[in-house]
Design an enzyme around this catalytic site. Structure first.
Site, PDB file in Angstrom:
ATOM      1  N   SER A 149       0.831  -1.212   0.000  1.00 46.98           N
ATOM      2  CA  SER A 149       0.000   0.000   0.000  1.00 46.98           C
ATOM      3  C   SER A 149       0.863   1.259   0.000  1.00 46.98           C
ATOM      4  O   SER A 149       0.538   2.261  -0.645  1.00 46.98           O
ATOM      5  CB  SER A 149      -0.939  -0.005   1.214  1.00 46.98           C
ATOM      6  OG  SER A 149      -0.203  -0.014   2.418  1.00 46.98           O
ATOM      7  N   TYR A 150       1.973   1.199   0.713  1.00 42.51           N
ATOM      8  CA  TYR A 150       2.897   2.347   0.799  1.00 42.51           C
ATOM      9  C   TYR A 150       3.657   2.515  -0.515  1.00 42.51           C
ATOM     10  O   TYR A 150       3.771   3.629  -1.053  1.00 42.51           O
ATOM     11  CB  TYR A 150       3.837   2.077   1.972  1.00 42.51           C
ATOM     12  CG  TYR A 150       4.927   3.088   2.215  1.00 42.51           C
ATOM     13  CD1 TYR A 150       4.638   4.406   2.577  1.00 42.51           C
ATOM     14  CD2 TYR A 150       6.266   2.713   2.145  1.00 42.51           C
ATOM     15  CE1 TYR A 150       5.648   5.315   2.840  1.00 42.51           C
ATOM     16  CE2 TYR A 150       7.286   3.609   2.410  1.00 42.51           C
ATOM     17  CZ  TYR A 150       6.977   4.914   2.753  1.00 42.51           C
ATOM     18  OH  TYR A 150       7.977   5.807   3.017  1.00 42.51           O
TER      19      TYR A 150
END
Ligand SMILES: NC(=O)c1ccc[n+]([C@@H]2O[C@H](COP(=O)([O-])OP(=O)(O)OC[C@H]3O[C@@H](n4cnc5c(N)ncnc54)[C@H](O)[C@@H]3O)[C@@H](O)[C@H]2O)c1
Length: 247
Positions: A149-150
């Site tokens: 996600s990052y």
């Protein structure tokens, strides 16, 4: 005084790399409005730098925050020359366990505020032929495990930075990206939660240490924000001790 008379916005300026940038910028004569959600640390930094740094207690994930932060810079210091999109929160998990909430956290604190602040700052940066500094990560550039996600949000930030660099070059606005490595509160928490990860991280750093938020990252941000970097745009600077890439 390489930033004398310049006004900057720094998100996430109450801690970590953001605080290092606030200190490095004010050392070089800039006035800084910094946004954060850690009011105690924000007010302490404001008191350390009287008249030169103003803390605004604003969650950049909230609607309308970009306009409020830009308005604070104009009301307090009268102009805007430098926008630093530094704050970003995220959680790690293997890809198959990465939830919609994790993607939302990363995009809502990293990607969307970066875009919204660039949009809100654009009319002011056009007046000053200003500059934008965004933040990427080796997690995205290399595709590090557990960082889906990052990594996705960070690479989206780099993509939009290149688009803005091309679109805004006609206005003499430059847009560059720093991919840092520094020992901050965020990195300390990550190390504490993952035993052994500190040695693994440092084993890939030829300079064999973490960067210092102010001396190592803040001073590169000063360079990018100064006239010395006027002929640079659309670039990602790896400020990571020469970290050897996984791929
Ligand atoms: N430290 C590193 O080694 C490293 C490596 C790669 C990328 N980065 C990137 O560099 C930037 C700074 O990292 P850091 O290590 O200093 O982070 P950090 O977590 O130590 O500090 C982030 C700051 O942002 C603030 N913040 C968090 N959410 C916010 C929100 N919604 N609104 C306003 N403020 C908020 C926090 O309170 C904190 O002061 C981030 O974009 C990060 O992804 C850091």
């Amino acid at each position: 005084m390489r930033l004398d008379g310049r006004v900057a916005i720094v998100t996430g300026g109450a801690g970590g790399i953001g605080r290092g940038i606030v200190r490095a910028f004010t050392d070089e004569g800039a006035s800084v409005v910094f946004a954060d959600i850690n009011a105690e640390a924000g007010r302490a930094l404001e008191q350390e730098l009287p008249g030169r740094a103003k803390y605004v207690d604003i969650d950049i994930a909230q609607a309308g925050s970009a306009e409020k932060i830009c308005a604070a810079a104009i009301e307090t210091f009268g102009a805007l020359h430098i926008l630093v999109n530094n704050a970003h929160a995220s959680r790690q998990a293997p890809l198959v366990d990465t939830t919609q909430e994790m993607f939302d956290l990363s995009f809502d604190t990293g990607f969307y505020p970066t875009v919204r602040l660039m949009q809100a700052a654009y009319p002011h940066l056009r007046e000053t032929a200003g500059t934008v500094i965004n933040f990427a990560s080796g997690a995205g550039i290399e595709g590090q495990a557990t960082q889906a996600s990052y990594a996705a949000a960070k690479e989206a930030i780099r993509a939009v930075s290149r688009v803005a660099a091309n679109e805004w070059a006609a206005d003499n606005i430059t847009v560059n990206v720093i991919s840092p490595l520094a020992l901050t509160e965020g990195v300390r928490a990550y190390i504490e939660a993952n035993p052994g990860v500190e040695d693994a991280m440092l084993s890939r750093v030829p300079l064999r240490r973490f960067g210092d938020p102010q001396q190592d990252i803040g001073r590169v941000a000063v360079f990018l924000a100064s006239a010395d970097a006027d002929y640079m745009t659309g670039q990602t600077l790896m400020v990571d001790g020469g970290t050897q890439k996984l791929r």
